[in-house]
Enzyme design. Structure first.
Site, PDB file in Angstrom:
ATOM      1  N   ASP A  74      86.602  33.027 -21.363  1.00 57.21           N
ATOM      2  CA  ASP A  74      85.529  32.903 -22.387  1.00 57.21           C
ATOM      3  C   ASP A  74      85.504  34.035 -23.593  1.00 57.21           C
ATOM      4  O   ASP A  74      85.625  33.683 -24.706  1.00 57.21           O
ATOM      5  CB  ASP A  74      84.283  33.170 -21.505  1.00 57.21           C
ATOM      6  CG  ASP A  74      83.164  32.401 -22.030  1.00 57.21           C
ATOM      7  OD1 ASP A  74      83.335  31.311 -22.758  1.00 57.21           O
ATOM      8  OD2 ASP A  74      81.853  32.960 -22.005  1.00 57.21           O
ATOM      9  N   ASP A 134      87.405  32.274 -12.652  1.00 55.47           N
ATOM     10  CA  ASP A 134      85.947  31.734 -12.454  1.00 55.47           C
ATOM     11  C   ASP A 134      86.228  30.150 -12.826  1.00 55.47           C
ATOM     12  O   ASP A 134      85.306  29.638 -12.547  1.00 55.47           O
ATOM     13  CB  ASP A 134      85.104  32.379 -13.551  1.00 55.47           C
ATOM     14  CG  ASP A 134      85.160  34.026 -13.631  1.00 55.47           C
ATOM     15  OD1 ASP A 134      85.092  34.266 -12.379  1.00 55.47           O
ATOM     16  OD2 ASP A 134      84.888  34.564 -14.366  1.00 55.47           O
ATOM     17  N   ASP A 141      85.523  28.515 -15.620  1.00 56.66           N
ATOM     18  CA  ASP A 141      83.951  28.451 -15.998  1.00 56.66           C
ATOM     19  C   ASP A 141      84.288  28.099 -17.692  1.00 56.66           C
ATOM     20  O   ASP A 141      83.319  28.357 -18.394  1.00 56.66           O
ATOM     21  CB  ASP A 141      83.125  29.661 -16.001  1.00 56.66           C
ATOM     22  CG  ASP A 141      83.769  30.854 -16.535  1.00 56.66           C
ATOM     23  OD1 ASP A 141      85.141  30.776 -16.937  1.00 56.66           O
ATOM     24  OD2 ASP A 141      83.037  31.811 -16.800  1.00 56.66           O
ATOM     25  N   GLY A 188      89.324  39.655 -17.935  1.00 53.97           N
ATOM     26  CA  GLY A 188      89.892  39.683 -16.496  1.00 53.97           C
ATOM     27  C   GLY A 188      91.178  39.039 -16.219  1.00 53.97           C
ATOM     28  O   GLY A 188      91.324  38.005 -16.713  1.00 53.97           O
ATOM     29  N   ARG A 221      88.934  44.576 -22.278  1.00 50.50           N
ATOM     30  CA  ARG A 221      88.079  43.862 -23.004  1.00 50.50           C
ATOM     31  C   ARG A 221      87.487  44.792 -24.083  1.00 50.50           C
ATOM     32  O   ARG A 221      87.374  45.901 -23.988  1.00 50.50           O
ATOM     33  CB  ARG A 221      86.707  43.661 -22.017  1.00 50.50           C
ATOM     34  CG  ARG A 221      86.896  42.618 -21.051  1.00 50.50           C
ATOM     35  CD  ARG A 221      85.642  42.360 -20.236  1.00 50.50           C
ATOM     36  NE  ARG A 221      85.969  41.519 -19.056  1.00 50.50           N
ATOM     37  CZ  ARG A 221      85.984  41.508 -17.760  1.00 50.50           C
ATOM     38  NH1 ARG A 221      86.006  43.082 -17.325  1.00 50.50           N
ATOM     39  NH2 ARG A 221      86.286  40.803 -16.956  1.00 50.50           N
ATOM     40  N   ARG A 273      81.648  35.426 -11.850  1.00 54.45           N
ATOM     41  CA  ARG A 273      80.628  35.779 -12.761  1.00 54.45           C
ATOM     42  C   ARG A 273      79.269  34.950 -12.595  1.00 54.45           C
ATOM     43  O   ARG A 273      78.504  34.816 -11.744  1.00 54.45           O
ATOM     44  CB  ARG A 273      81.170  35.636 -14.316  1.00 54.45           C
ATOM     45  CG  ARG A 273      80.952  36.733 -15.087  1.00 54.45           C
ATOM     46  CD  ARG A 273      81.880  36.856 -16.282  1.00 54.45           C
ATOM     47  NE  ARG A 273      82.542  35.753 -16.791  1.00 54.45           N
ATOM     48  CZ  ARG A 273      82.217  35.180 -18.114  1.00 54.45           C
ATOM     49  NH1 ARG A 273      81.881  36.117 -18.930  1.00 54.45           N
ATOM     50  NH2 ARG A 273      83.140  34.172 -18.324  1.00 54.45           N
ATOM     51  N   THR A 315      91.308  32.210 -16.113  1.00 55.57           N
ATOM     52  CA  THR A 315      90.312  33.220 -15.401  1.00 55.57           C
ATOM     53  C   THR A 315      90.075  32.481 -14.116  1.00 55.57           C
ATOM     54  O   THR A 315      90.010  31.272 -13.725  1.00 55.57           O
ATOM     55  CB  THR A 315      88.894  33.074 -16.336  1.00 55.57           C
ATOM     56  OG1 THR A 315      87.837  33.439 -15.425  1.00 55.57           O
ATOM     57  CG2 THR A 315      88.612  31.690 -16.826  1.00 55.57           C
TER      58      THR A 315
HETATM   59  O1  F6P Z   1      85.805  36.716 -15.208  1.00 58.64           O
HETATM   60  C1  F6P Z   1      86.793  37.060 -14.092  1.00 58.64           C
HETATM   61  C2  F6P Z   1      85.911  38.291 -13.241  1.00 58.64           C
HETATM   62  O2  F6P Z   1      86.751  38.590 -12.001  1.00 58.64           O
HETATM   63  C3  F6P Z   1      84.460  37.806 -12.598  1.00 58.64           C
HETATM   64  O3  F6P Z   1      84.601  36.934 -11.590  1.00 58.64           O
HETATM   65  C4  F6P Z   1      83.774  39.038 -12.388  1.00 58.64           C
HETATM   66  O4  F6P Z   1      82.380  38.961 -12.469  1.00 58.64           O
HETATM   67  C5  F6P Z   1      84.330  39.874 -13.287  1.00 58.64           C
HETATM   68  O5  F6P Z   1      85.678  39.271 -13.914  1.00 58.64           O
HETATM   69  C6  F6P Z   1      84.504  41.487 -12.974  1.00 58.64           C
HETATM   70  O6  F6P Z   1      84.986  42.161 -14.034  1.00 58.64           O
HETATM   71  P1  F6P Z   1      85.394  43.695 -13.990  1.00 58.64           P
HETATM   72  O7  F6P Z   1      87.193  43.450 -13.729  1.00 58.64           O
HETATM   73  O8  F6P Z   1      85.271  44.136 -15.355  1.00 58.64           O
HETATM   74  O9  F6P Z   1      85.108  44.377 -12.837  1.00 58.64           O
END
Ligand code: F6P
Length: 337
Positions: free
Chosen positions: A107, A137, A139, A15, A76, A181, A135
């Protein structure tokens, strides 16, 4: 000591997060300043598999320090999680003559970094990999801070302040979902900063009656007629929570999912500054021939740690923020205390 580093690749993966561009800029400018060539790998680890790259100079990263998103695109990659995919990625490194990779992300990016550095070791290649945590998050166990968190907090706070205006006029309850997340860092930080009525996070089992219903009642008894319930996306469905509030209290909450808006926008001062220091430190680690490192922020200092050891670290959740939130919510306002 290994051979002198001549050329490195830099990529952003997972992300996106505000400040990733500032980190790319810092990596490129630091490297170029030391006579190291830079290749931007586009679309994360899948760019290494597919030989999707762009040569970068100091000029290529001009005027991106203030821009959200990532100029290198991001993705990803499931293929990269397979040995076959990593072998293709290593073939690209060999073809381009890359001595090192700087991987900027969260992560999943670091799991990829660890996997490719192990694979390179197995295949007898001297590829130094350095990770930079980015990120929204926040985390990552080994780092107190990840690039993008502060900007995302500021964006969420700005949105919630606006929501509060209309909730106040209509005397309503707002149930707002913030990202994160599986982690509640973003929700708790934001909840504290907006003076939320309740904050629900995955790290703390939800006692709906006490944490939501009673908080709203106490606020009402203290004279408040609008309420702000902040929910981390990992803590449950905002729609279910709104329905439960309606059942228990007979008020009709409005639900807002802040979503990807939290990932965009210009990076804050903290994110630009941290990204610049982390990008610089990552290249210095490579120059010192320290492969397989993760750059971290600990107690305000930027350092690089051994990748295997760093990734084994877990972060203790700062539950005292929750205690502070509880201490400040409605306290001193109640007509009954
Ligand atoms: O890890 C960053 C994040 O924005 C999280 O907070 C969220 O759950 C996820 O990515 C959303 O992913 P995507 O962009 O694939 O919808």
């Amino acid at each position: 000591m290994g051979d002198k580093i001549k050329r490195i690749g830099v990529l952003t993966s997972g992300g996106d997060a505000p400040g990733m561009n500032a980190a790319v800029r810092a990596v490129v400018r630091t490297a170029v300043g030391q006579g190291i060539e830079c290749v931007g790998i586009r679309r994360g680890w899948s760019g290494l598999i597919n030989s999707d790259f762009v040569p970068l100079t100091g000029n290529s990263v001009s005027r991106i320090i203030n821009r959200g998103g990532t100029m290198l695109y991001t993705a990803r990659s499931l293929e990269f999680m397979e040995e076959e995919g990593r072998k293709k990625a290593l073939a690209t490194c060999k073809l381009l003559g890359l001595d090192g990779i700087v991987a900027i992300g969260g992560d999943g990016t670091f799991r990829g970094a660890l996997a490719i550095s192990r694979q390179a070791g197995k295949d007898g290649m001297n590829l130094r990999v350095v990770g930079i945590p980015a990120t929204i998050d926040n985390d990552i166990g080994c780092s107190h801070y990840t690039i993008g968190f502060d900007s995302a907090c500021n964006t969420a706070i700005e949105c919630i302040d606006k929501l509060r205006d209309t909730m106040q006029s209509h005397e309503r309850c707002s149930v707002v979902e913030v990202m994160g997340r599986h982690a509640g860092n973003l929700a708790l930080y934001v909840g504290l900063a907006v003076g939320a009525t309740s904050v629900l996070i995955p790290e703390r089992p939800v006692d709906f009656e006490n944490d939501v219903v009673e908080n709203i009642r106490r606020a009402r008894l203290a004279g408040t007629t609008h309420y702000m319930v902040v929910v981390a996306e990992g803590a449950g469905s905002v729609y279910d929570i709104a329905a439960q509030i309606k059942d228990s209290l007979g008020i009709d909450p409005r639900v807002t999912v802040l979503g990807h808006i939290q990932r965009g926008g210009a990076p804050s001062a903290r994110d630009r500054e941290t990204a610049s220091r982390m990008g610089y430190t990552a290249v210095q680690a490579l120059v010192a021939d320290k492969g397989n490192r993760i750059v971290v922020s600990k107690d305000g200092r930027i350092r690089d740690l051994d990748m295997e050891e760093a990734l084994a670290e877990t972060k203790e959740f700062q539950m005292e923020r929750y205690d502070i939130l509880e201490a400040l919510t409605n306290n001193g306002m109640s007509r009954f205390r």
